[in-house]
Motif scaffolding. Structure first.
Motif, PDB file in Angstrom:
ATOM      1  N   LEU A  77       3.488  -8.162  -7.595  1.00 40.81           N
ATOM      2  CA  LEU A  77       2.706  -6.932  -7.441  1.00 40.81           C
ATOM      3  C   LEU A  77       3.279  -6.029  -6.355  1.00 40.81           C
ATOM      4  O   LEU A  77       3.189  -4.798  -6.439  1.00 40.81           O
ATOM      5  CB  LEU A  77       1.253  -7.301  -7.103  1.00 40.81           C
ATOM      6  N   ALA A  78       3.870  -6.658  -5.352  1.00 38.53           N
ATOM      7  CA  ALA A  78       4.394  -5.870  -4.221  1.00 38.53           C
ATOM      8  C   ALA A  78       5.420  -4.838  -4.668  1.00 38.53           C
ATOM      9  O   ALA A  78       5.595  -3.814  -4.019  1.00 38.53           O
ATOM     10  CB  ALA A  78       4.979  -6.800  -3.156  1.00 38.53           C
ATOM     11  N   ALA A 109       4.339  -0.732  -7.548  1.00 38.56           N
ATOM     12  CA  ALA A 109       4.115   0.689  -7.278  1.00 38.56           C
ATOM     13  C   ALA A 109       5.436   1.452  -7.218  1.00 38.56           C
ATOM     14  O   ALA A 109       5.531   2.580  -7.711  1.00 38.56           O
ATOM     15  CB  ALA A 109       3.331   0.868  -5.974  1.00 38.56           C
ATOM     16  N   ALA A 110       6.452   0.847  -6.665  1.00 40.55           N
ATOM     17  CA  ALA A 110       7.747   1.526  -6.601  1.00 40.55           C
ATOM     18  C   ALA A 110       8.324   1.720  -8.004  1.00 40.55           C
ATOM     19  O   ALA A 110       8.923   2.765  -8.303  1.00 40.55           O
ATOM     20  CB  ALA A 110       8.717   0.732  -5.717  1.00 40.55           C
ATOM     21  N   GLN A 131       6.338   4.477  -9.576  1.00 38.66           N
ATOM     22  CA  GLN A 131       6.721   5.775  -9.010  1.00 38.66           C
ATOM     23  C   GLN A 131       8.026   6.272  -9.643  1.00 38.66           C
ATOM     24  O   GLN A 131       8.142   7.450 -10.004  1.00 38.66           O
ATOM     25  CB  GLN A 131       6.877   5.640  -7.494  1.00 38.66           C
ATOM     26  N   THR A 151      -5.769  -5.027 -11.633  1.00 36.90           N
ATOM     27  CA  THR A 151      -5.060  -4.542 -10.452  1.00 36.90           C
ATOM     28  C   THR A 151      -3.755  -3.845 -10.851  1.00 36.90           C
ATOM     29  O   THR A 151      -3.424  -2.778 -10.327  1.00 36.90           O
ATOM     30  CB  THR A 151      -4.773  -5.709  -9.487  1.00 36.90           C
ATOM     31  N   GLN A 199      -4.571  -0.491 -12.155  1.00 40.25           N
ATOM     32  CA  GLN A 199      -4.972   0.426 -11.088  1.00 40.25           C
ATOM     33  C   GLN A 199      -3.751   1.006 -10.376  1.00 40.25           C
ATOM     34  O   GLN A 199      -3.691   2.198 -10.067  1.00 40.25           O
ATOM     35  CB  GLN A 199      -5.895  -0.309 -10.116  1.00 40.25           C
ATOM     36  N   VAL A 200      -2.788   0.153 -10.105  1.00 39.80           N
ATOM     37  CA  VAL A 200      -1.558   0.637  -9.456  1.00 39.80           C
ATOM     38  C   VAL A 200      -0.822   1.602 -10.386  1.00 39.80           C
ATOM     39  O   VAL A 200      -0.421   2.694  -9.978  1.00 39.80           O
ATOM     40  CB  VAL A 200      -0.657  -0.545  -9.053  1.00 39.80           C
ATOM     41  N   ALA A 244      -2.375   5.045 -10.679  1.00 44.15           N
ATOM     42  CA  ALA A 244      -2.143   5.957  -9.549  1.00 44.15           C
ATOM     43  C   ALA A 244      -0.911   6.820  -9.773  1.00 44.15           C
ATOM     44  O   ALA A 244      -0.743   7.860  -9.137  1.00 44.15           O
ATOM     45  CB  ALA A 244      -1.990   5.160  -8.254  1.00 44.15           C
ATOM     46  N   TYR A 245      -0.071   6.400 -10.689  1.00 46.75           N
ATOM     47  CA  TYR A 245       1.142   7.161 -10.995  1.00 46.75           C
ATOM     48  C   TYR A 245       1.092   7.755 -12.402  1.00 46.75           C
ATOM     49  O   TYR A 245       2.112   8.178 -12.941  1.00 46.75           O
ATOM     50  CB  TYR A 245       2.375   6.255 -10.829  1.00 46.75           C
ATOM     51  N   ASP A 301       2.113  13.788  -4.231  1.00 41.67           N
ATOM     52  CA  ASP A 301       3.413  13.127  -4.124  1.00 41.67           C
ATOM     53  C   ASP A 301       3.510  12.306  -2.839  1.00 41.67           C
ATOM     54  O   ASP A 301       4.059  11.201  -2.835  1.00 41.67           O
ATOM     55  CB  ASP A 301       4.536  14.173  -4.158  1.00 41.67           C
ATOM     56  N   PHE A 340       1.011  10.983  -1.270  1.00 47.17           N
ATOM     57  CA  PHE A 340       0.169   9.809  -1.475  1.00 47.17           C
ATOM     58  C   PHE A 340       0.907   8.740  -2.272  1.00 47.17           C
ATOM     59  O   PHE A 340       0.952   7.566  -1.893  1.00 47.17           O
ATOM     60  CB  PHE A 340      -1.122  10.202  -2.201  1.00 47.17           C
ATOM     61  N   ARG A 341       1.490   9.160  -3.370  1.00 45.26           N
ATOM     62  CA  ARG A 341       2.168   8.194  -4.233  1.00 45.26           C
ATOM     63  C   ARG A 341       3.356   7.537  -3.525  1.00 45.26           C
ATOM     64  O   ARG A 341       3.607   6.333  -3.708  1.00 45.26           O
ATOM     65  CB  ARG A 341       2.651   8.881  -5.506  1.00 45.26           C
ATOM     66  N   ALA A 342       4.060   8.309  -2.762  1.00 45.80           N
ATOM     67  CA  ALA A 342       5.206   7.740  -2.043  1.00 45.80           C
ATOM     68  C   ALA A 342       4.728   6.686  -1.042  1.00 45.80           C
ATOM     69  O   ALA A 342       5.305   5.600  -0.928  1.00 45.80           O
ATOM     70  CB  ALA A 342       5.988   8.847  -1.334  1.00 45.80           C
ATOM     71  N   LEU A 353       1.884   5.011  -1.160  1.00 45.84           N
ATOM     72  CA  LEU A 353       1.272   3.891  -1.869  1.00 45.84           C
ATOM     73  C   LEU A 353       2.310   2.858  -2.298  1.00 45.84           C
ATOM     74  O   LEU A 353       2.016   1.655  -2.360  1.00 45.84           O
ATOM     75  CB  LEU A 353       0.514   4.415  -3.093  1.00 45.84           C
ATOM     76  N   ALA A 354       3.505   3.348  -2.592  1.00 41.19           N
ATOM     77  CA  ALA A 354       4.550   2.443  -3.088  1.00 41.19           C
ATOM     78  C   ALA A 354       4.832   1.303  -2.118  1.00 41.19           C
ATOM     79  O   ALA A 354       5.270   0.227  -2.522  1.00 41.19           O
ATOM     80  CB  ALA A 354       5.831   3.225  -3.398  1.00 41.19           C
ATOM     81  N   ALA A 402       1.566  -2.470  -0.983  1.00 38.40           N
ATOM     82  CA  ALA A 402       1.411  -3.866  -1.406  1.00 38.40           C
ATOM     83  C   ALA A 402       2.290  -4.786  -0.567  1.00 38.40           C
ATOM     84  O   ALA A 402       1.874  -5.895  -0.209  1.00 38.40           O
ATOM     85  CB  ALA A 402       1.722  -4.004  -2.896  1.00 38.40           C
ATOM     86  N   ALA A 403       3.486  -4.339  -0.247  1.00 34.52           N
ATOM     87  CA  ALA A 403       4.365  -5.184   0.565  1.00 34.52           C
ATOM     88  C   ALA A 403       3.790  -5.383   1.967  1.00 34.52           C
ATOM     89  O   ALA A 403       3.870  -6.477   2.536  1.00 34.52           O
ATOM     90  CB  ALA A 403       5.761  -4.570   0.638  1.00 34.52           C
ATOM     91  N   THR A 456      -7.893   3.311  -4.765  1.00 33.64           N
ATOM     92  CA  THR A 456      -6.630   2.681  -5.156  1.00 33.64           C
ATOM     93  C   THR A 456      -6.068   1.845  -4.009  1.00 33.64           C
ATOM     94  O   THR A 456      -5.608   0.712  -4.218  1.00 33.64           O
ATOM     95  CB  THR A 456      -5.616   3.745  -5.600  1.00 33.64           C
ATOM     96  N   GLN A 475      -7.984  -1.302  -3.803  1.00 35.83           N
ATOM     97  CA  GLN A 475      -7.660  -2.218  -4.895  1.00 35.83           C
ATOM     98  C   GLN A 475      -6.369  -2.978  -4.605  1.00 35.83           C
ATOM     99  O   GLN A 475      -6.281  -4.186  -4.846  1.00 35.83           O
ATOM    100  CB  GLN A 475      -7.562  -1.426  -6.203  1.00 35.83           C
ATOM    101  N   VAL A 476      -5.385  -2.283  -4.094  1.00 35.89           N
ATOM    102  CA  VAL A 476      -4.126  -2.945  -3.747  1.00 35.89           C
ATOM    103  C   VAL A 476      -4.366  -3.943  -2.612  1.00 35.89           C
ATOM    104  O   VAL A 476      -3.945  -5.109  -2.681  1.00 35.89           O
ATOM    105  CB  VAL A 476      -3.055  -1.913  -3.350  1.00 35.89           C
TER     106      VAL A 476
END
Lengths: 286, 286, 286, 286
Positions: free
Chosen positions: B85-86, B89-90, B93, B128, B131-132, B135-136, D79, D81-83, D85-86, D89-90, D128, D131-132
């Motif tokens: 999951l980590a 998002a990348a 994106q 989950t 949801q991630v 967001a994109y 943008d 936000f999305r950047a 968010l990526a 998770a890590a 979001t 959730q993460v």
């Protein structure tokens, strides 16, 4: 912790009226009721204010409504679910108005449905129930069921363990869902105090207390329960564990039996009072 | 509908670079890629703008990224899930930046997990992921899997049918989850055109196309697929049904086989082009 | 697209009975009703089956229920919200049983509440409504409101634009929430056809049609609406845009006026029929 | 309750290494860190196991990571936000691996955005994020901000009060969102102990402690904070209230000042230790 009664274990107590009075007379703090009973009470007393005043009076200022049962049938077909759901908000509204913040249901450990399909349908349905309840500030407690004979009563194994129930609460995903923690299911699932103290108190919505006969655990029947202290469950440890994590809610007696217990409601309530006293004392809680 | 390719059925085409060029040369509109490939592309081209320009050029202005595969392993232990999951998002994106709006995964029709427990854990994990992705602006497509031999390959039956998958999408409960609708699974689940036209187009995230050999349906192997038109699936009906409900997304070829198909990528892409032409023509769509 | 009527613009048509008959007689496909009316209809006809048969008969086999209004008051205090919510599921159940899949509400473009606080409270309340409706397969349509005079009628600006409404739908986060798209608000928000064709048809739950007088757009009053084709709104473009994205739902006339329009319901329904014909013809849709 | 430090109030302590050692040397139980610092720590120590061993050693077996800051910028364009968010998770994975279960952010009490629109966009974005974080067992704490001068610093009032924040948590709707409760904002919002004891401890994710100068409350500046006990806030009541409801989490010092406090980190940490001792003693908690 608050001492509560369900109707299981006190004989045929009659309506909510006599149930509340009985509980008050024997020093209990809470009774578990049906949502429709609360709607009816408000109707009879002609207003929420009237119903609250009645409860205050009949309950001698100490008896609250501990929990209502989830009246929605979520285990069968969709039409039945939808029909039941139509009445839930009104029950929740009545319960909330009277200060009750818990609604409970249980899941059986086996099912004739394909298990995965039932699991996801039930997830969706219980989420909807939780959402409706949540709008009224009421939490939904899920009771896992431990007796071994029920695990194979229907064709396919279903969710049964504490961990599975916690995982289900996560899958349902609503903030107001937690456990109904029943001593009998804790015992028949062969859990220990260490499993209680790993929980946070806010994960527990409601608690049932009762005892099990001195038979091999795999032979303890769901409807073969005893009064607290009459059996082999470590109820002192159970209560100490709950106390240790800060649980301050209701602990309600639920004695499911094959035949009704002998005695009048008054006698059985007095017996219940003694039973509570014994196990709370053993736990060092009074 | 847009004609797409996956890497299954075109031989060893190499990197995304040659895959996109091959698709463009044979008139395809889309390729399915890995999210990491898109991250790498942006890194190689040093910017999203550069990557888009490269895609526009290599893809001759027509090839888009049809879907990325869900890289998160949601079927095993929690640590593996969290680790995967980590990176999601990348990938989302990168995909979003390049105009891709679909991410897909599949579920096998049996499992060695207790089925109900697996169902609820997977529900939570896929939610989950959804949801991630959401967001994109990316949708999650769930592919039900039909071949009969997989239904008993592992100990317990799992979600398999179209209806179960739709019910699962409801249980997951996120607005951006839908179906990956694969012709092979439609066929091996013994569904008909009437099952397609009951759907809304917005329930379908992505489509796979392929064909099945002329054996009893219960004997069609998951990795025994043929090129569209070479087998017995009513692909004309399949495509007409999708067109009738207004599906305008990608239909990507996916030919899973036990041994790699003979021929160079160029030959296999040309063969795929012919195969698409044949079945789209049979459906009256070109 | 289906041609529908609301009660705004056809005079005092009386109960659902005469409303449905009137709509059928003038060739309309749908009427917008109240959820309680549908509950009452089922009660009068003594069953869902009876109510469906009645609707089939009175509606000449063509009139369906296009939408019900959201009866829950979500704009005031919590007790009012909770009281209204208690009846929603029963309305949804009745609507669903009769084939209606839409429930609509509107938000005013200014509010006396602190705007941010109202926004989050309304987000939570409308989510709960959407969840209840979703349990019955019903979608919730949110109508943004454009007339300029309403933007400053209350102390603080609230959500008003198409983009804000789409963002709100995302914030509510339920799969079954979309737009009620009203021609008057489209016009008074100074949107164009390009804003419609950017939408997906599944984002639109319901459509209202009406026209605006030839005054500066900032002076068009919310209750100063005209019959379709009598004013200056580009309704041909409006309908073409909706058709282009594949919208196939109901387009219901809603003529809000300061004084009731002159004429009997029959005359006004006939006038409405002509008005629809004119603008659908101008759009090339009949 | 656990005594914690943030970097605000201890001078330029340098990296996480020296911060943890300083906290341990002065008897603190927790430090607030950045998620990236935790990722870096694991990388430096080459494994989670190594990082945990290092933390155990440097922190003398007592210092944990109290909270990480939410690194995602949720207040600006999509943008950005999305950047951000990526990477969340890590960070959550690293935090979770090291035993940290809280991630915090704050909202300013005014905004240049239209307030309602900002509220709903922020609702969706923070959901979001929650959730993460929730996928890694981490809670999101929202800090309301009280100083009066910030209420009008930007054009439109935004969410500011305790009740508004609780309502926002409901609107976000995820089980793992709660409060970051800061003594300074409690004071500048003119709340009392009665407002704390109405909360449940599970509503509080994290606590900040600090003090305010003896000026009219409306003149207390956000960056004019004092060490606990040096000012006029009833910190004994604050701590007693938190203790009364069973809060057992971290209380972290955060001293925002216009100019850095004089003294070495060692001197300031010693001063902080004294300050904590004083107010905990006043509260009867040591």
């Amino acid at each position: 912790m608050l001492k509560g009664l369900t109707r299981a274990g006190i004989g045929d107590v009659g309506g909510l009226d006599s149930f509340v009075r009985l509980a008050a007379q024997h020093g209990f703090d809470a009774v578990d009721a049906g949502g429709q009973e609360l709607i009816d009470l408000i109707a009879q007393q002609q207003s929420v204010t009237g119903a609250k005043a009645w409860l205050e009076d009949a309950g001698q200022g100490r008896v609250r409504i501990g929990s209502i049962g989830l009246s929605v049938e979520w285990r069968r077909d969709e039409d039945t679910f939808r029909a039941g759901l139509a009445g839930l908000a009104a029950e929740a509204q009545a319960a909330s108005a009277l200060g009750c913040t818990a609604c409970c249901t249980y899941m059986l450990p086996s099912t004739d449905w394909p298990a995965a399909h039932f699991a996801i349908i039930a997830t969706r349905r219980l989420r909807t129930c939780a959402q409706v309840l949540g709008a009224y500030g009421i939490r939904l407690g899920l009771e896992f069921v431990g007796p071994h004979h029920l695990r194979t009563k229907w064709a396919n194994p279903f969710l049964r363990t504490l961990q599975e129930t916690l995982d289900w609460i996560d899958a349902i995903g609503e903030p107001n869902v937690g456990l109904l923690f029943d001593a009998y299911h804790w015992y028949t699932n062969e859990l220990g105090v260490q499993d209680i103290v790993r929980l946070r108190s806010d994960q527990i919505v409601h608690v049932h207390i009762n005892d099990a006969p001195d038979v091999p655990v795999a032979e303890a029947l769901d409807n073969g329960r005893l009064y607290p202290g009459d059996g082999v469950i470590d109820l002192a440890g159970f209560l100490r564990g709950l106390n240790q994590i800060g649980y301050e809610g209701v602990v309600a007696q639920e004695i499911l039996t094959q035949t009704p217990p002998a005695g009048t409601p008054e006698e059985l309530a007095a017996r219940s009072k003694q039973a509570f006293h014994r196990v709370f004392q053993a736990a060092g809680l009074e």
